[in-house]
Design a protein around this motif. Structure first.
Motif, PDB file in Angstrom:
ATOM      1  N   CYS A 150       0.840  -1.206   0.000  1.00 51.34           N
ATOM      2  CA  CYS A 150       0.000   0.000   0.000  1.00 51.34           C
ATOM      3  C   CYS A 150       0.878   1.260   0.000  1.00 51.34           C
ATOM      4  O   CYS A 150       0.618   2.217  -0.738  1.00 51.34           O
ATOM      5  N   THR A 154       1.659   4.275  -3.215  1.00 52.93           N
ATOM      6  CA  THR A 154       1.130   5.624  -2.949  1.00 52.93           C
ATOM      7  C   THR A 154       1.538   6.663  -4.010  1.00 52.93           C
ATOM      8  O   THR A 154       0.676   7.375  -4.515  1.00 52.93           O
ATOM      9  N   HIS A 157      -0.487   5.917  -7.189  1.00 51.89           N
ATOM     10  CA  HIS A 157      -1.906   6.258  -7.038  1.00 51.89           C
ATOM     11  C   HIS A 157      -2.116   7.766  -6.974  1.00 51.89           C
ATOM     12  O   HIS A 157      -3.107   8.279  -7.506  1.00 51.89           O
ATOM     13  N   SER A 158      -1.185   8.457  -6.313  1.00 50.03           N
ATOM     14  CA  SER A 158      -1.315   9.914  -6.188  1.00 50.03           C
ATOM     15  C   SER A 158      -1.351  10.604  -7.542  1.00 50.03           C
ATOM     16  O   SER A 158      -2.095  11.567  -7.736  1.00 50.03           O
ATOM     17  N   VAL A 163      -5.894   8.138  -3.244  1.00 47.91           N
ATOM     18  CA  VAL A 163      -5.117   7.859  -2.030  1.00 47.91           C
ATOM     19  C   VAL A 163      -5.842   6.765  -1.256  1.00 47.91           C
ATOM     20  O   VAL A 163      -7.042   6.876  -0.997  1.00 47.91           O
ATOM     21  N   LEU A 165      -4.360   5.288   1.661  1.00 45.41           N
ATOM     22  CA  LEU A 165      -3.782   5.162   3.012  1.00 45.41           C
ATOM     23  C   LEU A 165      -4.867   5.279   4.086  1.00 45.41           C
ATOM     24  O   LEU A 165      -5.840   6.011   3.900  1.00 45.41           O
ATOM     25  N   GLN A 177      -6.087  14.019   1.830  1.00 41.31           N
ATOM     26  CA  GLN A 177      -5.722  13.248   0.634  1.00 41.31           C
ATOM     27  C   GLN A 177      -5.053  14.176  -0.391  1.00 41.31           C
ATOM     28  O   GLN A 177      -4.147  13.768  -1.115  1.00 41.31           O
ATOM     29  N   PHE A 180      -1.278  14.355  -0.320  1.00 42.91           N
ATOM     30  CA  PHE A 180      -0.572  13.278  -1.016  1.00 42.91           C
ATOM     31  C   PHE A 180      -0.654  13.452  -2.529  1.00 42.91           C
ATOM     32  O   PHE A 180       0.319  13.219  -3.237  1.00 42.91           O
TER      33      PHE A 180
END
Length: 267
Positions: A150, A154, A157-158, A163, A165, A177, A180
């Motif tokens: 995960c 990050t 995905h960002s 996000v 997390l 979010q 990030f």
């Protein structure tokens, strides 16, 4: 080799009689993981449904004409693998198609237990290990693996405005979010990463605390801890800046570290 390089390397260290089956298991996992990256949820659901039916057919001795399914069928026959673990992995990954952040670290750990730990339980069965201490270690190592995966994803995905997390830890440090998505590197953002990474470290330490009780035969299933240690160590070096370019690089020393760990017979 292409989609799960670390899993591929770890599988090479398994005894010859388990190796092909481990590759089939890893390929199955890659097939499901690719469904996660499909933008259309319906397409992802169709893929999950295909695999759910494929597993049912495999256990009825009638595997579909698909290369991974055919290999999986051989693995199931060879090692008498437990069907429940396959179904758990599919069900959990299907739930994850909702594309939302984990509410808390426990939710992330549940996902990791039902996917990564389940893969390790199946790997233990391939090694002919049915032992409560080995299962206990597998549970913790799988959770550590899920948390690290995960974290590693990050930055990727960002860039896609997502996000995942755990929200409770983000809220605790007053991080949104958006922070990030913008790739911020303030201390409170790094504190979120530190807290999550610490949880992975705790699981690894816990798994190792009863290594004396785990049969040596089970150790090859747990060599994935080498890559986890590697990543957590590199993260400490960059002060938990999840966006640091060095964390995105493939570890060139990983094969050597794996070989040393297998030679020392520890996990």
């Amino acid at each position: 080799r292409k989609r799960d390089y670390e899993g591929f390397l770890c599988s090479l260290l398994l005894p010859v009689e388990s190796r092909t089956s481990a590759f089939a298991l890893r390929a199955f996992n890659v097939e499901l993981a690719q469904a996660d990256s499909i933008t259309q949820k319906t397409t992802g659901l169709m893929r999950m449904q295909f695999w759910r039916e494929a597993v049912e057919d495999i256990y009825c001795d009638n595997p579909p004409h698909q290369p991974v399914a055919a290999e999986l069928w051989r693995a199931v026959k060879r090692h008498n693998l437990t069907k429940m673990w396959f179904m758990k992995i599919i069900d959990e990954r299907e739930k994850n198609l909702d594309d939302r952040a984990y509410r808390n670290i426990q939710e992330l750990e549940t996902y990791a237990e039902n996917t990564q730990s389940a893969l390790l339980y199946l790997t233990l069965e391939m090694l002919g290990v049915r032992d409560i201490h080995a299962d206990h270690a597998a549970s913790h190592i799988g959770k550590a693996q899920g948390i690290v995966t995960c974290l590693r994803a990050t930055p990727y995905h960002s860039t896609r405005q997502k996000v995942f997390l755990p929200m409770d830890i983000c809220m605790l440090h007053g991080v949104s979010q958006e922070d990030f998505i913008r790739g911020k590197q303030e201390k409170n953002v790094r504190d979120v990463i530190y807290d999550i990474a610490s949880q992975a470290h705790i699981h690894l330490e816990h798994a190792r605390s009863f290594s004396k009780k785990v049969p040596v035969k089970a150790y090859p299933a747990f060599f994935c801890t080498v890559a986890l240690d590697d990543y957590l160590c590199n993260m400490r070096k960059v002060d938990f800046n999840i966006f640091h370019p060095s964390l995105q690089k493939k570890s060139t020393l990983l094969p050597l570290h794996l070989y040393i760990r297998s030679w020392k017979k520890t996990y």
